[in-house]
Scaffold this motif. Structure first.
Motif, short mmCIF file in Angstrom:
data_model
loop_
_atom_site.label_atom_id
_atom_site.label_comp_id
_atom_site.label_asym_id
_atom_site.label_seq_id
_atom_site.Cartn_x
_atom_site.Cartn_y
_atom_site.Cartn_z
N THR A 161 42.37 35.85 29.74
CA THR A 161 41.06 35.47 30.27
C THR A 161 40.92 35.85 31.74
OG1 THR A 161 41.02 33.58 28.76
CG2 THR A 161 39.44 33.56 30.57
N HIS A 162 39.83 36.55 32.06
CA HIS A 162 39.53 36.89 33.44
C HIS A 162 38.63 35.80 34.02
CE1 HIS A 162 40.70 41.35 33.60
NE2 HIS A 162 41.14 40.87 32.45
N LEU A 163 38.91 35.44 35.27
CA LEU A 163 38.16 34.36 35.91
C LEU A 163 37.79 34.78 37.33
CD1 LEU A 163 40.53 31.54 34.63
CD2 LEU A 163 38.15 31.84 33.93
N PRO A 164 36.89 35.76 37.45
CA PRO A 164 36.58 36.32 38.77
C PRO A 164 35.90 35.36 39.73
CG PRO A 164 35.07 37.17 37.11
CD PRO A 164 36.14 36.42 36.38
N ASP A 165 35.38 34.26 39.21
CA ASP A 165 34.68 33.31 40.08
C ASP A 165 35.58 32.19 40.60
OD1 ASP A 165 32.27 34.69 39.74
OD2 ASP A 165 31.81 33.59 37.90
N LYS A 166 36.85 32.16 40.16
CA LYS A 166 37.76 31.12 40.62
C LYS A 166 38.24 31.42 42.04
CE LYS A 166 38.05 28.44 36.93
NZ LYS A 166 37.58 27.03 36.94
N GLY A 167 38.29 30.38 42.86
CA GLY A 167 38.73 30.54 44.24
C GLY A 167 40.24 30.52 44.38
N GLY A 169 52.85 41.31 40.56
CA GLY A 169 51.52 41.19 41.11
C GLY A 169 51.58 40.34 42.39
N PRO A 170 51.16 39.07 42.24
CA PRO A 170 50.49 38.50 41.08
C PRO A 170 49.15 39.17 40.84
CG PRO A 170 50.42 36.96 42.93
CD PRO A 170 51.25 38.12 43.36
N GLY A 171 48.78 39.25 39.56
CA GLY A 171 47.53 39.88 39.21
C GLY A 171 47.70 41.26 38.62
N SER A 172 48.93 41.65 38.27
CA SER A 172 49.15 42.91 37.57
C SER A 172 49.06 42.65 36.06
CB SER A 172 50.51 43.49 37.96
OG SER A 172 50.67 44.78 37.41
N PRO A 218 46.12 29.90 23.00
CA PRO A 218 45.31 29.10 23.91
C PRO A 218 46.14 28.55 25.06
CG PRO A 218 45.23 28.23 21.64
CD PRO A 218 46.28 29.29 21.68
N PHE A 219 45.53 28.53 26.21
CA PHE A 219 46.12 27.90 27.40
C PHE A 219 45.01 27.07 28.03
CE2 PHE A 219 47.19 28.50 32.10
CZ PHE A 219 48.02 27.39 32.13
N GLY A 220 44.95 25.79 27.65
CA GLY A 220 43.80 24.98 28.03
C GLY A 220 42.55 25.62 27.47
N PRO A 221 41.52 25.79 28.30
CA PRO A 221 40.29 26.44 27.82
C PRO A 221 40.36 27.97 27.85
CG PRO A 221 40.00 25.70 30.08
CD PRO A 221 41.38 25.25 29.66
N TYR A 222 41.52 28.52 28.21
CA TYR A 222 41.67 29.96 28.40
C TYR A 222 42.56 30.57 27.31
CZ TYR A 222 40.28 28.01 32.90
OH TYR A 222 39.66 27.28 33.88
N GLU A 223 42.79 31.88 27.42
CA GLU A 223 43.64 32.59 26.45
C GLU A 223 44.67 33.42 27.20
OE1 GLU A 223 43.44 32.53 23.06
OE2 GLU A 223 41.75 31.12 23.04
N THR A 224 45.91 33.41 26.70
CA THR A 224 46.97 34.27 27.22
C THR A 224 47.30 35.33 26.18
OG1 THR A 224 47.96 32.46 28.51
CG2 THR A 224 49.36 34.37 28.03
N TRP A 225 47.18 36.58 26.57
CA TRP A 225 47.48 37.70 25.66
C TRP A 225 49.00 37.94 25.62
CZ3 TRP A 225 50.15 42.23 26.03
CH2 TRP A 225 49.95 43.19 25.02
N ASP A 230 50.26 39.19 29.42
CA ASP A 230 49.46 39.33 30.63
C ASP A 230 49.17 37.94 31.18
OD1 ASP A 230 49.26 42.10 30.53
OD2 ASP A 230 47.42 42.07 29.34
N GLN A 231 49.48 37.75 32.44
CA GLN A 231 49.21 36.46 33.05
C GLN A 231 47.70 36.24 33.19
OE1 GLN A 231 51.56 36.49 36.71
NE2 GLN A 231 53.30 37.27 35.55
N LEU A 232 47.31 35.00 33.21
CA LEU A 232 45.91 34.61 33.31
C LEU A 232 45.22 35.36 34.45
CD1 LEU A 232 43.89 32.54 32.03
CD2 LEU A 232 44.48 31.01 33.91
N GLY A 233 44.02 35.84 34.17
CA GLY A 233 43.24 36.53 35.19
C GLY A 233 43.27 38.03 35.08
N ASN A 234 44.13 38.58 34.21
CA ASN A 234 44.27 40.03 34.14
C ASN A 234 44.55 40.51 32.72
OD1 ASN A 234 45.18 39.32 37.13
ND2 ASN A 234 44.43 41.42 37.11
N GLY A 235 44.41 41.82 32.54
CA GLY A 235 44.73 42.45 31.27
C GLY A 235 43.97 41.86 30.11
N GLY A 236 44.71 41.53 29.03
CA GLY A 236 44.09 40.98 27.84
C GLY A 236 43.87 39.49 27.89
#
Length: 310
Positions: free
Chosen positions: A70-76, A37-40, A10-17, A62-68
């Protein structure tokens, strides 16, 4: 609860693979691999797992937002900051139980991130590898302009036309990018499967890459375009290995501040490589890494023996 060799934390409300190769209970420091990347994703760095058989456990993630993760496509763009990813890294090493004994390997954007992180002098950090990374994006952009000017006739003109028109998502722009990537990112033909895996992961969800970097390796117009870690370099107080390729998009001019400002540093240039020496010259890369990691382990054992004699 026993830690699984592969899973999420867990990373806050998210997950880091993450994925662990080797034994995290080993006395040798864990090597935590921080991708670019960032984002690779971790995929293009998979062969670093081979080091675990010789130097100690290896952690890919995998850093947050990619791979395994949590993906957060709506974050600005305001969400995706270097501080976010530094916090994620700290959370990972803590949750894996290795915060007292680890080495960081940062490739490309990951190299800037680990420099920022190391400058805070975390107690358990034993060493740092900064691979194929610029010390600042303004330097990176300055050198990218020079490298682009040397591309085959007409290529840079096509790139500039689409960049001016805001049509960098067009097929013509993507096709025109290829000569730069083949010369300064990965000189192997065909491109290795692991590299393509990360390439397509970014293509499938470019949220982070577009927000922080921009449309390509050489057209950085995202939030990182003015970001630098030059001021952090003097604060790095662990042995540091610099890696770059002779044909790297991270040119010597972009790497030089690391060499000049980090107190305990050594720089190895891979003569047959561009941005991915671990794939382009894997045998030499493994040798250089083994020597560096072994030197850290030897130093740690000597220090422990010295304290024991007091």
């Amino acid at each position: 609860m026993a830690l699984k060799p592969k899973g999420t934390v867990p990373f806050g409300p998210y997950e880091t693979w993450y994925q662990v190769t080797g034994d995290l209970q080993s006395e040798r420091p864990a090597l935590v691999v921080v991708h670019g990347g960032p984002g690779s994703t971790h995929d293009y760095l998979k062969n670093l797992k081979e080091l675990a058989a010789h130097t100690g456990p290896v952690v890919l993630y995998d850093q947050l937002g990619n791979g395994g993760s949590t993906h957060l496509p709506d974050k600005g763009a305001d969400f995706w900051t270097p501080e976010l990813f530094a916090d994620e890294l700290e959370n990972l090493v803590t949750r894996l139980g290795i915060a007292g004994n680890y080495v960081l390997f940062g490739q490309s954007w990951g190299g800037l991130l680990v420099t920022k992180y190391a400058a805070a002098r975390p107690a358990g950090l034993r060493g740092l590898v900064i691979a194929n990374a610029p010390a600042s994006y303004p330097l990176w952009l300055q050198e990218a302009e020079r490298l682009r000017a040397d591309l085959p006739p007409g290529v840079n003109e096509t790139l500039l036309r689409h960049e001016a028109a805001g049509t960098t998502d067009s097929d013509e722009y993507h096709n025109a990018m290829r000569p730069f990537y083949e010369k300064h990112v990965c000189r192997l033909k065909p491109w290795p499967r692991d590299y393509l895996a990360s390439f397509y992961e970014v293509y499938n969800d470019p949220t982070v890459y577009y927000a922080m970097n921009g449309p390509s390796e050489f057209h950085v117009n995202g939030t990182l375009k003015d970001w630098s870690v030059v001021d952090y370099c003097p604060q790095v107080d662990v042995p540091t290995l610099l890696i770059s390729g002779r044909y790297d998009e991270a040119t010597p001019a972009t790497v030089q501040p690391f060499q000049d400002l980090i107190p305990d540093v050594r720089w190895v240039i891979f003569e047959e490589s561009s941005h991915l020496p671990h794939l382009e010259e894997p045998e030499l890369f493994q040798q250089v890494m083994k020597e560096f990691l072994s030197s850290l382990a030897d130093t740690g054992q000597k220090e422990a023996a010295g304290h024991g004699a007091l």
